[in-house]
Design a protein around this motif. Structure first.
Motif, PDB file in Angstrom:
ATOM      1  N   TYR A 116     100.115 -24.481  49.311  1.00 33.88           N
ATOM      2  CA  TYR A 116      99.855 -25.493  48.293  1.00 33.88           C
ATOM      3  C   TYR A 116      98.579 -26.229  48.691  1.00 33.88           C
ATOM      4  O   TYR A 116      98.480 -26.756  49.808  1.00 33.88           O
ATOM      5  CB  TYR A 116     101.020 -26.465  48.181  1.00 33.88           C
TER       6      TYR A 116
ATOM      7  N   SER B  14      92.733 -31.721  41.536  1.00 31.22           N
ATOM      8  CA  SER B  14      93.220 -30.380  41.227  1.00 31.22           C
ATOM      9  C   SER B  14      94.155 -29.904  42.327  1.00 31.22           C
ATOM     10  O   SER B  14      94.089 -30.354  43.473  1.00 31.22           O
ATOM     11  CB  SER B  14      92.053 -29.403  41.069  1.00 31.22           C
ATOM     12  N   LYS B  15      95.021 -28.972  41.964  1.00 34.06           N
ATOM     13  CA  LYS B  15      95.983 -28.419  42.907  1.00 34.06           C
ATOM     14  C   LYS B  15      96.224 -26.951  42.557  1.00 34.06           C
ATOM     15  O   LYS B  15      95.955 -26.499  41.451  1.00 34.06           O
ATOM     16  CB  LYS B  15      97.295 -29.201  42.893  1.00 34.06           C
ATOM     17  N   SER B  16      96.732 -26.216  43.542  1.00 35.33           N
ATOM     18  CA  SER B  16      96.984 -24.797  43.327  1.00 35.33           C
ATOM     19  C   SER B  16      98.053 -24.315  44.293  1.00 35.33           C
ATOM     20  O   SER B  16      98.089 -24.736  45.451  1.00 35.33           O
ATOM     21  CB  SER B  16      95.690 -23.998  43.530  1.00 35.33           C
TER      22      SER B  16
ATOM     23  N   ASP C 246      99.279 -20.833  45.920  1.00 38.54           N
ATOM     24  CA  ASP C 246      98.826 -19.463  46.136  1.00 38.54           C
ATOM     25  C   ASP C 246      99.762 -18.751  47.106  1.00 38.54           C
ATOM     26  O   ASP C 246     100.447 -19.384  47.915  1.00 38.54           O
ATOM     27  CB  ASP C 246      97.404 -19.443  46.698  1.00 38.54           C
TER      28      ASP C 246
ATOM     29  N   VAL D  76      97.014 -16.090  42.977  1.00 34.05           N
ATOM     30  CA  VAL D  76      96.266 -17.344  42.944  1.00 34.05           C
ATOM     31  C   VAL D  76      96.704 -18.158  41.727  1.00 34.05           C
ATOM     32  O   VAL D  76      96.859 -17.613  40.633  1.00 34.05           O
ATOM     33  CB  VAL D  76      94.746 -17.079  42.893  1.00 34.05           C
ATOM     34  N   ASN D  77      96.940 -19.450  41.942  1.00 33.49           N
ATOM     35  CA  ASN D  77      97.285 -20.379  40.862  1.00 33.49           C
ATOM     36  C   ASN D  77      98.610 -19.988  40.189  1.00 33.49           C
ATOM     37  O   ASN D  77      98.682 -19.842  38.971  1.00 33.49           O
ATOM     38  CB  ASN D  77      96.159 -20.454  39.826  1.00 33.49           C
TER      39      ASN D  77
ATOM     40  N   ASP E 284      99.764 -22.060  37.264  1.00 40.68           N
ATOM     41  CA  ASP E 284      98.913 -22.049  36.067  1.00 40.68           C
ATOM     42  C   ASP E 284      98.318 -23.431  35.794  1.00 40.68           C
ATOM     43  O   ASP E 284      98.416 -23.970  34.694  1.00 40.68           O
ATOM     44  CB  ASP E 284      99.715 -21.564  34.854  1.00 40.68           C
ATOM     45  N   GLU E 285      97.682 -24.007  36.829  1.00 41.03           N
ATOM     46  CA  GLU E 285      97.093 -25.330  36.685  1.00 41.03           C
ATOM     47  C   GLU E 285      95.845 -25.299  35.802  1.00 41.03           C
ATOM     48  O   GLU E 285      95.150 -24.275  35.716  1.00 41.03           O
ATOM     49  CB  GLU E 285      96.728 -25.895  38.058  1.00 41.03           C
TER      50      GLU E 285
ATOM     51  N   ARG F  47      96.899 -17.354  35.905  1.00 41.52           N
ATOM     52  CA  ARG F  47      97.335 -16.800  37.188  1.00 41.52           C
ATOM     53  C   ARG F  47      96.560 -15.507  37.465  1.00 41.52           C
ATOM     54  O   ARG F  47      96.319 -14.715  36.562  1.00 41.52           O
ATOM     55  CB  ARG F  47      98.832 -16.525  37.167  1.00 41.52           C
TER      56      ARG F  47
END
Length: 357
Positions: free
Chosen positions: A279, A300-302, A304, A322-323, A326-327, A347
């Protein structure tokens, strides 16, 4: 770009878009020397690198007269040269205070060249709002004197706690600046308060053009904390946090700097299989000046993930995501009540294989 004119009006008639066309050549010459030293409880090195950069950027000047015919007026080739030499010393030392505690200090002069798009002698305009973006072939590189001090505590097998402080004396960085320039455009709906007629639908107009320039210098100081800890039977966690306080000498924000960022990773690993779930978070930051207005990014955040399976000693299968949540990336002008753009990148998934010979 090479252009060979043919008969105007024929099917194969082509013309150059002069403000969008350019060629860049960059040559870099470098050499370095390094010496190592050590004694009881300490070790390190000292080095010096010298780099010479020679850049040549070719573009076109519109309307100078006496050049090659073009629908926007005569175009004349123009060449910009920019050469600079950097002397980059460095010093690194580590002190073994005990078997599981190491203190490190590093100091260096560093540089990074602008990418080609930023030094391109070109401009791309939006006639409907009389703005545009372009390059600057006279840019100097990013330059900084940086200092780092860290302590590393290896308190258990596969475990570590690291605390570091840093200070960067930023001598030069890149930031966009908007100025008024005359540009030649073809339009049937000119703003006559900005434009003067040349002939037909061709006009000279005043545009707000945004180009990169070298910032006035500044500083970046902060703190980093990182920890790695096995939990049980191949499972473990990693976490890190960075506080970064950056300001230009004139009080402006430094592009791309988030004051707070952190990462939390859970992992599992054995001889056959490994997997990670991470995260990532970064707080809001100033992106740059874009189309004559300030552009900012919201926090922003993700989430993975990655995995690897060793089929044999020489073959491994890999998968990355990645993502996963789905930010959406959100950009705004000045305040979040003035949104500029939302990007939903979705994604992204990768699969692959690694072979070792």
């Amino acid at each position: 770009m090479e252009w060979t004119p043919s008969t105007p009006g024929s099917a194969d008639y082509k013309f150059l878009s002069p403000t969008d066309s350019y060629t860049i050549e960059e040559k870099a010459f470098g050499g370095y020397a390094m010496g190592a030293f050590e004694g009881e409880g300490y070790r390190g090195n000292v080095g010096l690198r010298v780099v010479r950069t020679e850049q040549t950027a070719d573009g076109w000047l519109v309307g100078a007269g006496g050049g090659t015919p073009n629908p926007f007026g005569d175009i004349t080739p123009v060449t910009y040269k920019n050469n600079y030499t950097d002397v980059l010393p460095s010093f690194n030392v580590a002190f073994d205070l005990s078997e599981d505690l190491v203190v490190r200090f590093a100091a260096a002069r560093v540089m990074a060249r602008p990418d080609y798009a930023k030094i391109a002698p070109q401009v791309s305009v939006t006639p409907s709002i009389y703005t545009g973006i372009g390059g600057n072939p006279q840019l100097d590189p990013y330059r900084a004197n940086q200092f780092d001090l860290s302590a590393e505590w290896y308190y258990a097998p596969q475990s570590a706690l690291t605390v570091a402080v840093f200070y960067k004396d930023i001598l030069s960085y890149l930031v966009n600046e908007t100025n008024e320039e005359m540009q030649r455009v073809e339009t049937n709906t000119p703003d006559l308060s900005r434009c003067t007629s040349i002939s037909g639908a061709l006009y000279n107009c005043r545009f707000d053009i945004t180009r990169p320039v070298n910032g006035p210098g500044g500083r970046n100081q902060g703190l980093e904390v990182a920890v790695q800890q096995p939990v049980w039977n191949g499972f473990g966690v990693q976490a890190n946090y960075t506080y970064s306080d950056a300001k230009a000498n004139n009080g402006d924000p430094i592009p791309g700097n988030s004051k707070h960022s952190y990462n939390l990773t859970g992992w599992y690993e054995n001889d056959r299989f490994s997997a990670r779930l991470s995260y990532n978070y970064r707080s809001k930051y100033f992106v740059d000046i874009d189309r004559a207005a300030q552009l900012n990014s919201a926090s922003s955040k993700s989430l993975d993930a990655s995995a690897s399976f060793n089929v044999t000693e020489n073959i491994a299968l890999t998968a990355d995501a990645v993502n996963l949540t789905d930010e959406i990336l959100k950009f705004y002008s000045g305040t979040e009540s003035r949104p500029r753009a939302y990007y939903r990148n979705g994604r992204v998934f990768y699969v692959g294989a690694r072979l070792k010979f």
